[in-house]
Design an enzyme around this catalytic site. Structure first.
Site, PDB file in Angstrom:
ATOM      1  CG  HIS A 259      26.603  10.668  -3.341  1.00  0.00           C
ATOM      2  ND1 HIS A 259      26.723  10.749  -1.863  1.00  0.00           N
ATOM      3  CD2 HIS A 259      25.521  11.686  -3.233  1.00  0.00           C
ATOM      4  CE1 HIS A 259      26.075  11.417  -1.240  1.00  0.00           C
ATOM      5  NE2 HIS A 259      25.474  12.276  -1.948  1.00  0.00           N
TER       6      HIS A 259
ATOM      7  N   PRO B 235       6.161  -5.970   6.345  1.00  0.00           N
ATOM      8  CG  PRO B 235       8.065  -5.544   5.048  1.00  0.00           C
ATOM      9  CD  PRO B 235       7.300  -6.707   6.005  1.00  0.00           C
ATOM     10  N   PRO B 236       4.326  -3.153   5.040  1.00  0.00           N
ATOM     11  CG  PRO B 236       4.184  -0.728   5.346  1.00  0.00           C
ATOM     12  CD  PRO B 236       4.923  -1.982   5.744  1.00  0.00           C
ATOM     13  N   GLY B 237       1.780  -3.565   2.363  1.00  0.00           N
ATOM     14  CA  GLY B 237       2.111  -3.735   0.953  1.00  0.00           C
ATOM     15  C   GLY B 237       2.597  -5.222   0.783  1.00  0.00           C
ATOM     16  CB  THR B 238       4.446  -7.808   2.015  1.00  0.00           C
ATOM     17  OG1 THR B 238       3.826  -7.568   3.433  1.00  0.00           O
ATOM     18  CG2 THR B 238       5.758  -6.955   1.798  1.00  0.00           C
TER      19      THR B 238
ATOM     20  CD  GLU C  61      23.366  13.753  -6.256  1.00  0.00           C
ATOM     21  OE1 GLU C  61      23.585  12.419  -6.025  1.00  0.00           O
ATOM     22  OE2 GLU C  61      22.739  14.501  -5.421  1.00  0.00           O
TER      23      GLU C  61
ATOM     24  CE  LYS D 285       1.061  -6.752   6.805  1.00  0.00           C
ATOM     25  NZ  LYS D 285       1.739  -5.963   5.854  1.00  0.00           N
ATOM     26  CB  THR D 286      -5.073  -7.391   2.751  1.00  0.00           C
ATOM     27  OG1 THR D 286      -4.469  -6.370   3.705  1.00  0.00           O
ATOM     28  CG2 THR D 286      -6.773  -7.364   3.162  1.00  0.00           C
TER      29      THR D 286
ATOM     30  CG  ASP E 170      23.747  12.742   1.188  1.00  0.00           C
ATOM     31  OD1 ASP E 170      22.725  12.200   1.106  1.00  0.00           O
ATOM     32  OD2 ASP E 170      24.545  13.517   0.673  1.00  0.00           O
TER      33      ASP E 170
HETATM   34  P1  ADP Z   1      -0.932  -5.572   3.203  1.00  0.00           P
HETATM   35  O1  ADP Z   1      -2.211  -6.036   3.656  1.00  0.00           O
HETATM   36  O2  ADP Z   1       0.394  -6.402   3.434  1.00  0.00           O
HETATM   37  O3  ADP Z   1      -0.486  -4.216   3.536  1.00  0.00           O
HETATM   38  P2  ADP Z   1      -1.892  -5.959   0.791  1.00  0.00           P
HETATM   39  O4  ADP Z   1      -2.341  -7.433   0.762  1.00  0.00           O
HETATM   40  O5  ADP Z   1      -3.356  -4.955   1.097  1.00  0.00           O
HETATM   41  O6  ADP Z   1      -1.022  -5.548   1.482  1.00  0.00           O
HETATM   42  O7  ADP Z   1      -1.439  -5.777  -0.890  1.00  0.00           O
HETATM   43  C1  ADP Z   1      -1.630  -4.654  -1.658  1.00  0.00           C
HETATM   44  C2  ADP Z   1      -1.871  -5.126  -2.976  1.00  0.00           C
HETATM   45  O8  ADP Z   1      -0.437  -5.318  -3.399  1.00  0.00           O
HETATM   46  C3  ADP Z   1      -2.466  -6.345  -3.442  1.00  0.00           C
HETATM   47  O9  ADP Z   1      -3.752  -6.025  -3.656  1.00  0.00           O
HETATM   48  C4  ADP Z   1      -1.826  -6.860  -4.499  1.00  0.00           C
HETATM   49  O10 ADP Z   1      -2.472  -6.211  -5.739  1.00  0.00           O
HETATM   50  C5  ADP Z   1      -0.529  -6.157  -4.281  1.00  0.00           C
HETATM   51  N1  ADP Z   1       0.188  -7.602  -3.928  1.00  0.00           N
HETATM   52  C6  ADP Z   1       1.021  -7.568  -2.596  1.00  0.00           C
HETATM   53  N2  ADP Z   1       1.992  -8.739  -2.629  1.00  0.00           N
HETATM   54  C7  ADP Z   1       1.430  -9.468  -3.749  1.00  0.00           C
HETATM   55  C8  ADP Z   1       1.728 -10.790  -3.838  1.00  0.00           C
HETATM   56  N3  ADP Z   1       2.728 -11.426  -3.183  1.00  0.00           N
HETATM   57  N4  ADP Z   1       1.252 -11.271  -4.994  1.00  0.00           N
HETATM   58  C9  ADP Z   1       0.409 -10.442  -5.957  1.00  0.00           C
HETATM   59  N5  ADP Z   1       0.187  -9.259  -5.511  1.00  0.00           N
HETATM   60  C10 ADP Z   1       0.485  -8.629  -4.455  1.00  0.00           C
HETATM   61 ZN    ZN Z   2      23.888  13.334  -1.249  1.00  0.00          ZN
END
Ligand code: ADP
Ligand code: ZN
Length: 652
Positions: free
Chosen positions: A465, A239-242, A462, A244-245, A536
């Site tokens: 829920h 997923p995004p932000g994990t 709420e 990869k870059t 919901d």
């Molecule tokens: P992706 O390429 O998977 O979308 P990024 O590599 O661009 O995600 O991650 C964005 C930012 O999130 C990174 O620059 C870092 O600051 C933070 N981040 C994400 N995963 C980690 C991790 N495992 N450890 C430390 N920082 C992380």
């Molecule tokens: Zn609700």
């Protein structure tokens, strides 16, 4: 729990705006050219000859003749004659100018013309003036004649510069560079920007796998000696932000090789053939820098399976780009020292050809972090902050289920901002809690106008829920309930999702019942339905469809899954089942939702007083935590979250 993610908007607006401006200019330009060609042509003197003019002289139509530069005769006709000529049917004189001369013709020599003229004038009923004029061409005429060309050149320069700006990016502009890849290069020599595995927290398995690649780059000789082929590429899936870059950068950092980064969407342009030539150029650059890492982010922009929706869009351009990528990957030698890493969040929709041996034959999963991994990620990002000394990192990790690394980085930054806004010396726990709330739910909207009766409806919704999720033991444990509007939501019940890999049908049923409970509670206490339950209902409907059609959890439809992990078929156009099954699925979905509704109804009806108590408490305090719910309903049968409530958390 709805989660906000920041999408990376890598394309700059500029490149979208430019082409539109260009069309405008093109239209203006064409209009100018067209006008100068045809508008002027409308009033042109007519090319004639002596015999015609001779006859006109005899008819008295000619007023004056001017000899220019001894070789051209300009004939000025009388106004009546002009009118007459113009009105003739199908006349070649229809566009004669009223002003100036109307006819012109070339003369052999001035002397012969003179004698011919003298003869003709004798027959004329009126006198015809003959003048001589030697003048060089007027400079204004010259400029006017060149005007379209000047325009053309200026316009051309203009578009060249325009393209340069939109297409240039880091690699520099100019239309000649359209086919160049705009790979960003990170310099490993700069110690401040160098990323190593130390900066990547968690992701242990991914790191082990990717460590191999570092070794390939560092000790290529060792592998070559044994005759092993070094892999050319690996796919990072998650997923995004994990991270990869981050991981790809770390590989380059560890191996101390250059890192070329480009996004898949950079290949896609409006010009035919650009994508393919950019791919070619990228690999050209990479080969020169070898050994190096090429990182292609969002490879799905070009790598989507070919042939989907072929009849609709037929995006040949993307297909060409993909083919070029495949050709390049096949083409360069295994030992060239170029390793291509690509990132995607959906490996299933990628073209299978990309995953074949010798291309991206390794897939590295980069998943959302588990609780202990989140703690490590917090550790990485807390390094830079000035912290309250007794901040519990374990606690932070527990508070952030489902967060990605990028979300956590975001929480840390947001917490620091909140602490600074409150003029604190350190970033403390309550700042982090406020940051988490904000990232999940968006900004608090304290001044949203909500009438008291609406507020009551929201409180009971709420509380519904909360009640049902508390009493059904398989539902997710509740953390808190609020009726403070935040983002688009008017109120929210916050749960702590368990960290689990599989979900049972019972867990789902209880969760669906809790999601429906808001609507049920409104119905029971006020007897009317409201639009407040849209979100919901949407969630429940999708979930139950998945239960029936994907997870085989319904008896009537059977243990069948219509899920398509390859993404090859398009469910929107062709359903993989018969009309009868479609009917069955719909019926089952309805039945299951009805069942969950009944569960919620039963639970609420049996606990009407306690729910009312909770709703009143909500109206009074706006935020209610686990302990209050526990006080009202008694200890929970299922898991109870071990989160200490913190009232300041919601007052950021
Ligand atoms: P992706 O390429 O998977 O979308 P990024 O590599 O661009 O995600 O991650 C964005 C930012 O999130 C990174 O620059 C870092 O600051 C933070 N981040 C994400 N995963 C980690 C991790 N495992 N450890 C430390 N920082 C992380
Ligand atoms: Zn609700």
């Amino acid at each position: 729990m709805a989660k906000k993610r920041q999408t990376k908007n890598k394309k700059n607006m500029n490149s979208y705006l430019r082409p539109n401006m260009m069309w405008l200019w093109t239209a203006v330009f064409i209009a100018i050219i067209g006008f100068s060609l045809f508008g002027e042509a409308a009033k042109e003197p007519v090319e004639s000859d002596w015999s015609s003019v001779e006859q006109m002289i005899a008819e008295g139509k000619v007023e004056r003749i001017e000899i220019v530069n001894r070789d051209e005769a300009l004939v000025f006709l009388t106004p009546e004659a002009v009118k007459e000529l113009k009105s003739e049917e199908n006349s070649r004189y229809a566009y004669l100018p009223e002003q100036g001369y109307q006819l012109k013709f070339q003369i052999g020599s001035v002397d012969t013309f003179r004698s011919d003229f003298d003869k003709a004038v004798v027959l004329s009923p009126k006198a015809v003036k003959l003048t001589y004029n030697n003048h060089s061409q007027d400079w204004v005429d010259i400029v006017l004649g060149w005007l379209p060309w000047i325009f053309l050149v200026v316009f051309w320069i203009f578009i060249m510069r325009g393209f340069g700006r939109s297409g240039g990016g880091a690699a520099g502009g100019g239309i000649m560079n359209v086919g160049k890849a705009r790979a960003q290069e990170f310099d490993q020599d700069d110690p401040n920007r160098k990323v190593t595995f130390k900066d990547v927290a968690g992701l242990e398995e991914a790191k082990v796998e990717i460590m191999e690649i570092v070794d390939f780059l560092k000790n290529a000789g060792k592998y070559r000696e044994l005759g092993a082929k070094i892999p050319k590429g690996a796919l990072l899936v998650g997923p995004p932000g994990t991270g990869k870059t981050l991981l790809a950068k770390a590989v380059a950092g560890e191996a101390n090789v250059p890192f070329l980064s480009i996004s898949g969407s950079d290949f896609v342009e409006m010009f035919v053939g650009v994508g393919a030539s950019r791919v070619r150029d990228l690999f050209e650059q990479a080969k020169q820098k070898a050994p190096c890492i090429v990182f292609i982010d969002e490879i799905d922009a070009i790598g989507r399976a070919r042939g989907r929706n072929a009849g609709f869009s037929g995006n040949d351009e993307r297909e060409n780009t993909l083919n070029q990528l495949l050709t390049e990957m096949d083409g360069f030698q295994t030992n060239a020292g170029v390793i291509v890493l690509a990132a995607t969040n959906r490996a299933d929709i990628l073209d299978k050809a990309l995953m074949r041996a010798g291309r991206f034959d390794r897939q590295i999963e980069v998943g959302l972090p588990e609780i202990h991994e989140r703690k490590q990620i917090f550790d990485v990002h807390l390094r830079k902050l000035k912290l309250d000394p007794d901040l519990d990192r374990e606690f932070l990790a527990k508070q952030t289920p489902g967060f990605s690394g990028a979300d956590i980085a975001n929480v840390c930054n947001e917490a620091a901002l909140i602490a600074a806004r409150h003029n604190k010396k350190f970033v403390g726990k309550e700042d982090f809690l406020a940051a988490v709330d904000r990232i999940i739910g968006g900004l608090e909207k304290k001044n949203k106008v909500i009438s008291p009766s609406e507020k009551r409806t929201i409180a009971f919704h709420e509380a519904g829920h909360a009640t049902v999720s508390w009493l059904l033991k398989n539902a997710n444990p509740l953390i808190k309930v609020t009726i403070i509007p935040r983002g688009k939501a008017l109120g929210a019940a916050w749960y702590l999702p368990e960290e689990r890999q599989i979900t049972t049908k019972e867990q789902w049923m209880d969760e669906i019942a809790s999601t429906l409970a808001g609507r049920v509670s409104e119905q029971i206490f006020f007897g009317h339905l409201s639009t407040g339950a849209l979100n919901d209902l949407e969630r429940v409907t999708k979930q139950v469809y998945a239960m029936v059609a994907y997870y085989g959890m319904s008896e009537a439809v059977g243990t069948i899954s219509y899920y398509d992990s390859t993404g090859q078929s398009d469910m929107a156009f062709t359903k993989p089942y018969s009309e009868r099954t479609a009917q069955q699925i719909d019926d089952e979905v309805r039945r299951i939702i009805g069942e969950a509704y009944a569960m919620a109804e039963q639970t609420i009806l049996a606990n009407k007083e306690r729910l009312t108590e909770l709703a009143e408490l909500l109206l009074e305090r706006e935020v209610v935590f686990t302990e209050d719910v526990e006080r009202i309903f008694g200890k929970r049968e299922g898991t109870t979250p071990t989160v200490e409530p913190d009232t300041t958390a919601t007052n950021a």
